[in-house]
Design a protein around this motif. Structure first.
Motif, PDB file in Angstrom:
ATOM      1  N   ASP B  42      -6.016 -31.601 -23.422  1.00 25.00           N
ATOM      2  CA  ASP B  42      -7.056 -32.631 -23.358  1.00 25.00           C
ATOM      3  C   ASP B  42      -8.415 -31.966 -23.391  1.00 25.00           C
ATOM      4  N   GLN B  43      -9.377 -32.730 -23.787  1.00 24.35           N
ATOM      5  CA  GLN B  43     -10.747 -32.236 -23.707  1.00 24.35           C
ATOM      6  C   GLN B  43     -11.187 -32.256 -22.245  1.00 24.35           C
ATOM      7  N   VAL B  51     -10.654 -26.625 -22.145  1.00 28.35           N
ATOM      8  CA  VAL B  51      -9.647 -27.662 -22.311  1.00 28.35           C
ATOM      9  C   VAL B  51      -8.933 -27.906 -20.998  1.00 28.35           C
ATOM     10  N   LYS B  52      -8.433 -29.102 -20.883  1.00 27.13           N
ATOM     11  CA  LYS B  52      -7.616 -29.414 -19.725  1.00 27.13           C
ATOM     12  C   LYS B  52      -6.166 -29.252 -20.155  1.00 27.13           C
ATOM     13  N   ILE B  53      -5.462 -28.427 -19.417  1.00 31.77           N
ATOM     14  CA  ILE B  53      -4.089 -28.124 -19.832  1.00 31.77           C
ATOM     15  C   ILE B  53      -3.107 -28.706 -18.833  1.00 31.77           C
ATOM     16  N   THR B  54      -2.089 -29.334 -19.356  1.00 24.88           N
ATOM     17  CA  THR B  54      -1.041 -29.876 -18.502  1.00 24.88           C
ATOM     18  C   THR B  54       0.267 -29.190 -18.843  1.00 24.88           C
ATOM     19  N   TYR B  55       0.914 -28.663 -17.813  1.00 30.33           N
ATOM     20  CA  TYR B  55       2.215 -28.043 -18.032  1.00 30.33           C
ATOM     21  C   TYR B  55       3.310 -28.955 -17.505  1.00 30.33           C
ATOM     22  N   LEU B  56       4.352 -29.107 -18.320  1.00 25.70           N
ATOM     23  CA  LEU B  56       5.547 -29.773 -17.821  1.00 25.70           C
ATOM     24  C   LEU B  56       6.583 -28.679 -17.662  1.00 25.70           C
ATOM     25  N   ILE B  57       6.933 -28.360 -16.431  1.00 25.11           N
ATOM     26  CA  ILE B  57       7.834 -27.247 -16.174  1.00 25.11           C
ATOM     27  C   ILE B  57       9.196 -27.783 -15.785  1.00 25.11           C
ATOM     28  N   SER B  58      10.213 -27.236 -16.428  1.00 25.87           N
ATOM     29  CA  SER B  58      11.563 -27.721 -16.184  1.00 25.87           C
ATOM     30  C   SER B  58      12.167 -26.984 -15.003  1.00 25.87           C
ATOM     31  N   ILE B  81       1.680 -29.756 -13.739  1.00 27.63           N
ATOM     32  CA  ILE B  81       0.375 -29.379 -13.205  1.00 27.63           C
ATOM     33  C   ILE B  81      -0.663 -29.481 -14.306  1.00 27.63           C
ATOM     34  N   SER B  82      -1.865 -29.879 -13.903  1.00 30.05           N
ATOM     35  CA  SER B  82      -2.967 -29.968 -14.858  1.00 30.05           C
ATOM     36  C   SER B  82      -4.132 -29.180 -14.310  1.00 30.05           C
ATOM     37  N   PHE B  83      -4.790 -28.477 -15.182  1.00 23.81           N
ATOM     38  CA  PHE B  83      -5.980 -27.743 -14.747  1.00 23.81           C
ATOM     39  C   PHE B  83      -6.837 -27.432 -15.958  1.00 23.81           C
ATOM     40  N   THR B  84      -8.041 -26.984 -15.713  1.00 25.92           N
ATOM     41  CA  THR B  84      -8.955 -26.679 -16.807  1.00 25.92           C
ATOM     42  C   THR B  84      -8.914 -25.188 -17.095  1.00 25.92           C
ATOM     43  N   ALA B  85      -8.891 -24.848 -18.368  1.00 25.24           N
ATOM     44  CA  ALA B  85      -8.862 -23.436 -18.742  1.00 25.24           C
ATOM     45  C   ALA B  85      -9.563 -23.264 -20.071  1.00 25.24           C
ATOM     46  N   ASP B  86      -9.726 -21.995 -20.465  1.00 25.55           N
ATOM     47  CA  ASP B  86     -10.404 -21.742 -21.734  1.00 25.55           C
ATOM     48  C   ASP B  86      -9.489 -21.980 -22.919  1.00 25.55           C
ATOM     49  N   LYS B 121     -13.568 -32.179 -33.312  1.00 21.60           N
ATOM     50  CA  LYS B 121     -13.635 -31.187 -34.392  1.00 21.60           C
ATOM     51  C   LYS B 121     -13.125 -29.827 -33.948  1.00 21.60           C
ATOM     52  N   LYS B 122     -13.258 -29.539 -32.648  1.00 20.91           N
ATOM     53  CA  LYS B 122     -12.899 -28.212 -32.177  1.00 20.91           C
ATOM     54  C   LYS B 122     -11.408 -28.063 -31.916  1.00 20.91           C
TER      55      LYS B 122
END
Lengths: 507, 423, 369, 52
Positions: B42-43, B51-58, B81-86, B121-122
């Motif tokens: 996500d933006q 970016v905001k990153i969400t991990y779905l961990i099994s 988990i969701s968090f912001t990263a580069d 665009k990015k």
């Protein structure tokens, strides 16, 4: 350098005071002179009479000649009834004065020798020596009777379809077993005494018009150059004559089946037989001779090749399963199908060891069960199975020491290892498996590929009596094409070119 | 020479042993890994360059019956988990502030992107990170969601498939076979973006049901994810329709029907069978349930060297009639069969034409993969590039025709004439 | 049935040649070709193969007219001490340099594609340790091992290619001429030395059982290699399309990462070991040839003993360049360009000198009788 | 790691120089020199690569 040093250490003579035996040796050079008392004295000295229990001197008086005489033999290896009925009785009852000994005694073969040195080996082989007062020679009667088992079923190389008999500990029986299969005047049984102290005999068997002379000469030389006091049996001889003592792969085939030995002789190979070994050695041996079994050819074409296929698969499973498991789980987890990967991860969650250690533990346990099962007295045998299956399989998993998948992997590898029948090859594969396991746990698939290439280079460079180990696969030779798979019997037209037989074509 | 020989052997052995001793750099134990099955992108709300990153961990322990599993049944099947990263490469370490195990992308099956972010665009730059990372394969899928991916993942609670990777795998396989969503893998995305000629169609899904009235009585064929109404006790997530990407940026969505038409027009990607309703030419009241299957390759006749290039497309399909509510007996009447066939042909061709017109007017290029066919008309790459498919496409004259072949009329050919019964 | 010691038969010879040259389809050679030729990259091996016929034919003509002499001995004979030394030195330089660069590339492939955390030096050392061991065993053994492993390697490559062929699309091959016919011919002739290994094969003539075997072996293996490399190059395009394939560093490895068979989605670990074995054998041959030239240059008869030292040197020199994927790629592309003229000129030179000396005529006269 | 590399260098060097000496004693002085150069190179090159 290291090897040289080691060699030096080994070849160094241990500094132990030795008693000179020149006196004994000199005594053996003595010629018989007709003096009975003196001659008997020599023999008593040599055989340490009366300490030596099975050495017998029977003094007799030959009536007809009215001479004193003595019969010398070792009773444990002679046929006593034969001596009684065909030597003693005729001699004692004899009345005619002029008869020669050969005419009196009704025994099969009579020989005369007059040097003590020559008489001794004959007595040692079970002959009886007759020494007569005033006669400067000894009469040797062949009355040998070594004890031994009868011909029994082969136990280690069993077949379903085909002859069941196996070699016994008695070389004469073994030779007759081979002669039964090859009734040909060209079959040569050479006899050689190969050791200095125990005087062990070795029989070199080959077909004169097939076997390559250079090869026979090579074998003869190698056997003759042995300077050993005693070699009890073939298993020991094997280690004396093989080329590379530290090689992990066997280069001499040890088989207990006379039919196999005979078929090798018919292909131009050489077979060695010794007393006390219920088997024979086949030279030269290639990788394939260890991989094959005699049943492959007794079964019909497809059935035989099916067993071959199973065996090669089993061989690779034994070599690689545990190594692949470790390599894949620790280095290439992405290649496992996701469900399996998650299952492995789930079962390993509570196991305290890394995957490599876990597998090594189970492999060792399996080898232990196997070794213990071999050595355990047969009444206690079943316990091994219970201990193995229950404690090491079930309980170890429940105690979270190993994961269930590892039990499957190890059991599969262990089971497959039994498909390779030859005991030496079996060992080499089982040992190599540990090498692969080690490398896989340190370098994954890359290490395994490296070790595999390394191993093939090694295999290819091995030679058994001048024959490349992987022949005729590579280097290529004219042969019956009997490598991983066999052909239809009618197409197996050639004898293996790598043993360089005199007659390449089978008819 | 023996000196060298023994020394050499020693050397070999020693160096080999040393290598062995110093091994294990890439070693990782499977149970010490956290398996990310889906990544959501996500933006970030505040910083444009993050970016905001969400991990779905099994959770591996769920669904395994292994001994010693202990309390596995009580653990949830997944962790989100969701968090912001580069970017989603360095985020692997960042996640370790929350997750105890090492993050691995070995089981990564799907990349979820929110519609907002895909229209950015990015977006492309972040997606291209995937080509650098060793663990990310080119065959993973792309899914575009209507809402934020973090909320999508949380709302996505499949009831029957507890293991997330299984759920996504089956969903995509089935969706592709039924023609509801495109197969949309990363490999194709990169290829189409790099070739710069076609549109890329990604699967479209959402966890939010659209409650506004316009969707209520909508023909399900005309809907996209979120507009279909499902009742009962089930997962709220829907996957339907596709998101179109032009030059790596999302431009529009296609409905289920358009997605299916796209499949039929595509020269290589063919769905196995589409179940759909077509109007009954004999009685306007009723619809005929049909199974549409492609009947061999789509035929093209391209003439691109002309001033106004033209393409003739012929789509061969087999249509099986599955229901017959009007009771018209066309199984035994050849005239009626011909009429039925013609009506089907007209209907489908009209739909095709509508869709093609839309792509020409609105998007400027097509998602059907026709550029691949067009490439065969050219000898050199320079010719092809100067032709510029993307520029030329809107002006191409396209004639579509459908070749319908009637298949079976179900297990029982004849129908009971309901009117006769009611007499 | 006399066993010719240390000599290999035609099968082993072909196997060895194929492994030596054919393995190139699985490193960065395709990437070098695609860079200029785009989707017409698969035509390059065909053209290179066709062009290679000239130098190979010339060399065969010259070398086989001397009984039991390899390229080294022929050069010695034709050019005398000093120039001969120079030429062999150049050959050695190329072979040793190629060995260093290629091993560095392969180490990099293993490192970036499979073992990203393992230090390069460890991978490199293991690679060279196996090669040094193999090289040390002697030529007959190298021949045997190539023949023993060749079928399995080729089957694995074929499976990978066939699987990907069904997953790819043939229309990616179009526009069929890529950057244009002249560009294709020009660029591929500049890459002529991709098959430059064939020069080094002539060094091995004394190890082959008969010159007839050698003659046939060279042509057969050339055909097989050309077919194989062409097929592989085609399938890379079919799988990835030219735009993407131009961006890939190691197409074969991307390919085996992408193919799938039924429930097995990640299959690269099935193909990886075979590729590794092929690479081991390949570098063993390189190592052996480099050591042989080295031995000839400095009059070391038992040159096998120099192999461990040379191998160690290769490891240390090969790990000098930083970010190897790119820097070595450039060096390698340049090496191919530089060695192309040698590949053409040397055989021509040898042939002319042999003709001038009259060695060939003499031979021809003998043949006609 | 550095220790291991040095150990390998040491072993290979001992081997190379040993071989060089054998060559010197034998018939090839040129070979001996070449091998010695290789031995020296093995010591120097690591400073540019692995031990950098």
């Amino acid at each position: 350098m290291l090897k040289k040093l080691l060699k030096k250490v080994y070849s160094k003579k241990p500094n132990v005071p030795e008693k000179s035996s020149t006196e004994d040796i000199l005594r053996k050079e003595i010629q018989l002179d007709g003096n009975l008392e003196q001659t008997l004295g020599f023999f008593k000295e040599i055989y340490s009479y009366p300490d030596n229990q099975d050495f017998v001197i029977r003094n007799i008086h030959i009536n007809g000649m009215s001479k004193k005489a003595a019969l010398i033999y070792i009773w444990t290896i002679t046929d006593v009834t034969l001596i009684d009925q065909h030597i003693l009785t005729p001699l004692i009852r004899n009345n005619s004065t002029s008869s020669k000994i050969e005419d009196i005694v009704s025994i099969q073969s009579v020989d005369t020798k007059n040097v003590i040195k020559d008489i001794l080996p004959e007595i040692n082989k079970g002959s009886a020596a007759l020494i007569i007062e005033g006669d400067p020679q000894a009469y040797l009667f062949s009355v040998t009777n070594f004890e031994g088992r009868g011909v029994e079923k082969s136990e280690n190389e069993t077949v379903v379809k085909g002859p069941k008999e196996a070699f016994t500990e008695k070389s004469s029986t073994n030779i007759s077993l081979i002669r039964k299969k090859i009734k040909n005047e060209n079959l040569v049984v050479e006899s050689l005494t190969i050791t200095e102290r125990s005087k062990n005999d070795l029989f070199i068997i080959y077909e004169k018009d097939l076997a390559n002379e250079k090869l026979v000469e090579n074998v003869r030389e190698r056997v003759n150059s042995l300077q050993v006091d005693a070699i009890q049996n073939l298993s020991l001889l094997e280690q004396h004559i093989e080329e590379r003592k530290f090689s992990i792969f066997p280069t001499v085939l040890y088989t207990e089946r006379p039919d196999r030995a005979a078929s090798f002789i018919e292909d131009g190979y050489i077979v060695l037989i010794m007393d006390n070994s219920p088997a024979c050695l086949v030279l030269p041996a290639t990788f394939w001779s260890f991989y094959h079994s005699s049943e492959d050819h007794y079964l019909r074409f497809h059935y035989g090749n099916f067993t071959r296929l199973l065996r090669i698969i089993a061989l690779f499973i034994t070599l690689f399963t545990s190594a692949i498991y470790v390599g894949v789980v620790t280095y290439h987890a992405e290649m496992i199908p996701p469900d399996l990967l998650l299952a492995i991860a789930a079962t390993r969650e509570r196991v305290p060891f890394p995957a490599a250690i876990e597998v090594i533990i189970m492999e060792l346990a399996f080898e232990l069960i196997r070794e213990a099962g071999l050595r355990v007295p047969s009444p206690i045998g079943p316990t091994i199975g219970i201990v193995g299956a229950l404690i090491l399989g079930q309980a170890a998993v429940q105690a979270n020491i190993v994961s269930p998948i590892v039990v499957i992997v190890v059991a599969l590898g262990g089971l497959s290892s039994f498909a390779v029948g030859d005991i030496s090859m079996n060992f080499s594969i089982r040992l190599t498996r540990f090498l692969f396991l080690l490398v896989a746990s340190l370098f994954g698939i890359y290490g395994m590929a490296a070790l595999f290439t390394f191993g093939i280079f090694y295999l290819v460079s091995l030679k058994s009596f001048g024959v490349p180990y992987l022949a005729p696969l590579t280097p290529k030779y004219v042969s019956s094409g009997d490598t991983i798979f066999r052909r239809v019997l009618q197409y197996e037209m050639y004898r293996p070119g790598y043993v360089k037989p005199k007659d390449i074509k089978k008819k | 020479m023996t000196k060298q020989k023994s020394l050499f052997k020693m050397l070999c052995l020693l160096s080999f042993l040393l290598l062995l001793l110093s091994g294990c750099w890439d070693q990782k134990e499977v149970e010490k890994m956290a398996y990310v099955v889906a990544i959501g992108l996500d933006q970030d709300e505040e910083d444009e360059n993050r970016v905001k990153i969400t991990y779905l961990i099994s959770n591996p322990e769920v669904g395994s019956l292994a001994q010693g599993g202990g309390a596995a049944g009580e653990e949830p099947p997944r962790e989100i988990i969701s968090f912001t990263a580069d970017d989603f490469i360095t985020s692997r370490n960042l996640a370790n502030t929350v997750v105890a195990k090492e993050i691995t992308y070995d089981l990564l099956r799907i990349l979820v992107v929110s519609e907002d972010f895909a229209k950015n665009k990015k977006f492309l730059r972040w997606l291209y990170d995937a080509t650098k990372e060793r663990e990310i394969r080119r065959d993973i899928k792309i899914l575009v969601t209507k809402e934020q991916t973090s909320s999508f993942m949380i709302d996505n609670q499949p009831l029957l498939e507890t293991r997330p990777h299984e759920y996504f795998e089956m969903l995509f396989n089935r969706g592709k076979k039924a023609g509801m969503v495109p197969s949309s893998d990363l490999l194709t995305f990169f290829r189409i973006t790099e070739a710069d000629a076609d549109l890329f169609a990604a699967a479209y899904g959402t966890a939010q049901q659209n409650d506004n009235s316009s969707g209520k009585n909508k023909d399900p064929e005309q809907a996209i994810a979120g507009e279909l109404q499902y009742g009962g006790e089930t997962n709220t997530v829907q996957y339907a329709g596709s998101a179109l990407f032009k030059e790596g940026i999302m431009i529009d969505t296609l409905t289920i029907e358009e997605t299916r038409l796209m499949f039929l027009l595509h020269p290589t990607e063919n769905p196995v069978a589409i179940l759909t309703n077509l109007p009954d030419p004999f009685n306007e009241e009723y619809q005929i349930a049909t199974r549409i299957r492609p009947n061999g390759q789509v035929k093209f006749d391209m003439n691109l060297k002309k001033e106004t290039p033209s393409i003739d497309v012929t789509v061969p399909v087999i249509i099986e009639v599955l229901t017959n509510h009007s009771g018209t007996n066309f199984a035994k009447d050849s005239e009626k069969r011909i009429k039925l066939k013609e009506s089907f042909e007209d209907r489908i061709t009209k739909k095709f034409e509508e869709l093609i017109k839309k792509t020409q007017d609105e998007y400027g290029t097509e998602p059907f993969g026709w550029s691949l066919v067009a490439r065969k008309e050219f000898l050199r790459i320079s010719d092809w590039e100067s032709f510029d498919w993307m520029k030329t496409y809107p002006d191409i004259e396209i004639n579509v025709s459908t070749e319908v072949r009637l298949g079976n009329f179900g297990r029982q050919g004849e129908m009971l004439n309901i009117k006769d019964v009611r007499d | 049935m006399e066993q010719s010691k240390g000599k290999i038969g035609i099968k082993e010879f072909i196997a060895l040649t194929i492994l030596m040259t054919g393995t190139k389809l699985a490193d960065d050679t395709p990437a070098i070709i695609y860079e200029e030729l785009q989707n017409a990259g698969w035509i390059a091996p065909l053209i290179v193969g066709a062009l290679s016929i000239i130098p190979i034919a010339l060399l065969i003509r010259v070398v086989t007219s001397y009984q039991d002499k390899g390229l080294i001995q022929v050069i010695d004979h034709l050019f005398g001490r000093f120039i001969g030394f120079l030429i062999i030195f150049i050959l050695w330089g190329i072979s040793f340099f190629a060995l260093i660069i290629d091993t560095a590339i392969y180490t990099d492939i293993i490192g970036t594609m499979y073992y990203s955390r393992t230090p390069t030096i460890a991978i490199y050392a293991l690679l060279m340790a196996v090669c040094a061991y193999g090289g040390k065993k002697g030529f007959e053994q190298i021949g045997s091992i190539s023949w023993a492993v060749l079928p399995y390697i080729k089957v694995s490559v074929l499976i990978a290619l066939v699987l990907s062929f069904f997953q790819g699309q043939t229309s990616y091959l179009f526009p069929i001429l890529g950057p244009g016919e002249w560009e294709v011919i020009k660029e591929s002739s500049l890459k002529l030395s991709i098959f430059g290994d064939f020069i080094f094969i002539f060094i091995l003539v004394p190890f082959i059982k008969s010159t007839k075997d050698f003659n046939r072996g060279v042509w057969i293996s050339l055909c097989i290699i050309v077919a194989e490399v062409t097929l592989a190059m085609m399938i890379y395009v079919v799988m990835f399309d030219y735009q993407s394939v131009m961006m890939l560093n190691y197409p074969y490895h991307e390919l085996i990462r992408t193919v799938q068979l039924g429930f097995l989605t990640n299959m690269e670990t099935f193909f990886f070991p075979f590729w590794l074995i092929a690479s081991f054998v390949r570098f063993t041959v390189y190592m052996y040839i480099a050591a042989m030239l080295f031995g000839r240059l400095f009059k070391i008869k038992e040159f096998e003993y120099a192999i461990p030292a040379l191998a160690t040197l290769v490891v240390f020199v090969g790990s000098i360049p930083e970010s190897p994927t790119q820097s070595i790629f450039e060096i390698r592309a340049r090496l191919i360009d530089v060695s192309t003229p040698i590949y053409i000129i040397l055989p021509l030179l040898i042939w002319i000198v042999a003709k001038f000396k009259g060695d060939l005529k003499h031979d021809k006269a003998k043949e006609s009788i | 790691m550095t220790i291991i590399i040095w150990l390998v260098i040491l072993i290979v060097n001992a081997y190379t120089i040993g071989f060089s000496i054998t060559l010197w004693k034998g018939d090839s002085k040129v070979g001996a020199i070449a091998m010695f150069v290789v031995a020296v190179a093995i010591v120097i090159t690591p400073f540019f690569s692995v031990l950098r």
